[in-house]
Scaffold this motif. Structure first.
Motif, mmCIF file in Angstrom:
data_model
loop_
_atom_site.group_PDB
_atom_site.id
_atom_site.type_symbol
_atom_site.label_atom_id
_atom_site.label_comp_id
_atom_site.label_asym_id
_atom_site.label_seq_id
_atom_site.Cartn_x
_atom_site.Cartn_y
_atom_site.Cartn_z
ATOM 1 N N SER A 10 0.859 -1.182 0.000
ATOM 2 C CA SER A 10 0.000 0.000 0.000
ATOM 3 C C SER A 10 0.893 1.229 0.000
ATOM 4 C CB SER A 10 -0.888 0.047 1.248
ATOM 5 O OG SER A 10 -1.808 -1.006 1.259
ATOM 6 N N GLU A 26 -2.494 -1.093 -3.710
ATOM 7 C CA GLU A 26 -3.417 0.036 -3.594
ATOM 8 C C GLU A 26 -2.627 1.314 -3.366
ATOM 9 O OE1 GLU A 26 -5.995 -0.080 -0.152
ATOM 10 O OE2 GLU A 26 -4.320 -0.441 1.199
ATOM 11 N N ALA A 36 -5.095 1.659 5.196
ATOM 12 C CA ALA A 36 -4.393 0.827 4.223
ATOM 13 C C ALA A 36 -4.644 -0.653 4.517
ATOM 14 C CB ALA A 36 -2.898 1.125 4.264
#
Length: 120
Positions: free
Chosen positions: A30, A57, A104
């Motif tokens: 993340s 992400e 996250a």
């Protein structure tokens, strides 16, 4: 926490670096991007982070921007890889980082400034 202990053990044991790379490649990354009034750079930094093909992400925390950053982030949030969180007011970079960490989902977290000072 188990994964982090394994990585520490591998590092301390000086095992083959290929093994460490293999373990890390199976972990989700993340990238947390705290942002405040970054309308000139936010799109470019998101594209550069995505171009690495590493993150699972990208979590962008807008820390109460008063320029056009929020509108740009509304557009960027259409990408399923990008999650955007808005602070109602400016709380400071530290608070934005903490918000990003709390939201996250990755096994490994990386903080990337939005101002393009450092390449991802």
């Amino acid at each position: 926490m188990k994964d982090y202990n394994l990585i520490a053990h591998i590092y301390e044991s000086r095992w083959d670096s290929r093994l460490l790379t293999g373990i890390i490649s199976n972990m989700k990354l993340s990238v947390i991007i705290p942002a405040y009034n970054e309308e000139k750079t936010i799109e470019a930094i998101v594209e550069r982070v995505k171009a690495t093909n590493l993150p699972h992400e990208i979590v962008i925390v807008d820390d109460g921007s008063v320029d056009n950053t929020r509108a740009i982030l509304d557009h960027l949030s259409q990408d399923e890889m990008v999650r955007v969180i808005f602070h109602d007011r400016n709380l400071g970079k530290g608070a934005a980082v903490v918000t990003g960490i709390r939201n996250a989902s990755g096994d490994v977290l990386l903080i990337q400034d939005a101002d393009l000072e450092y390449d991802p």
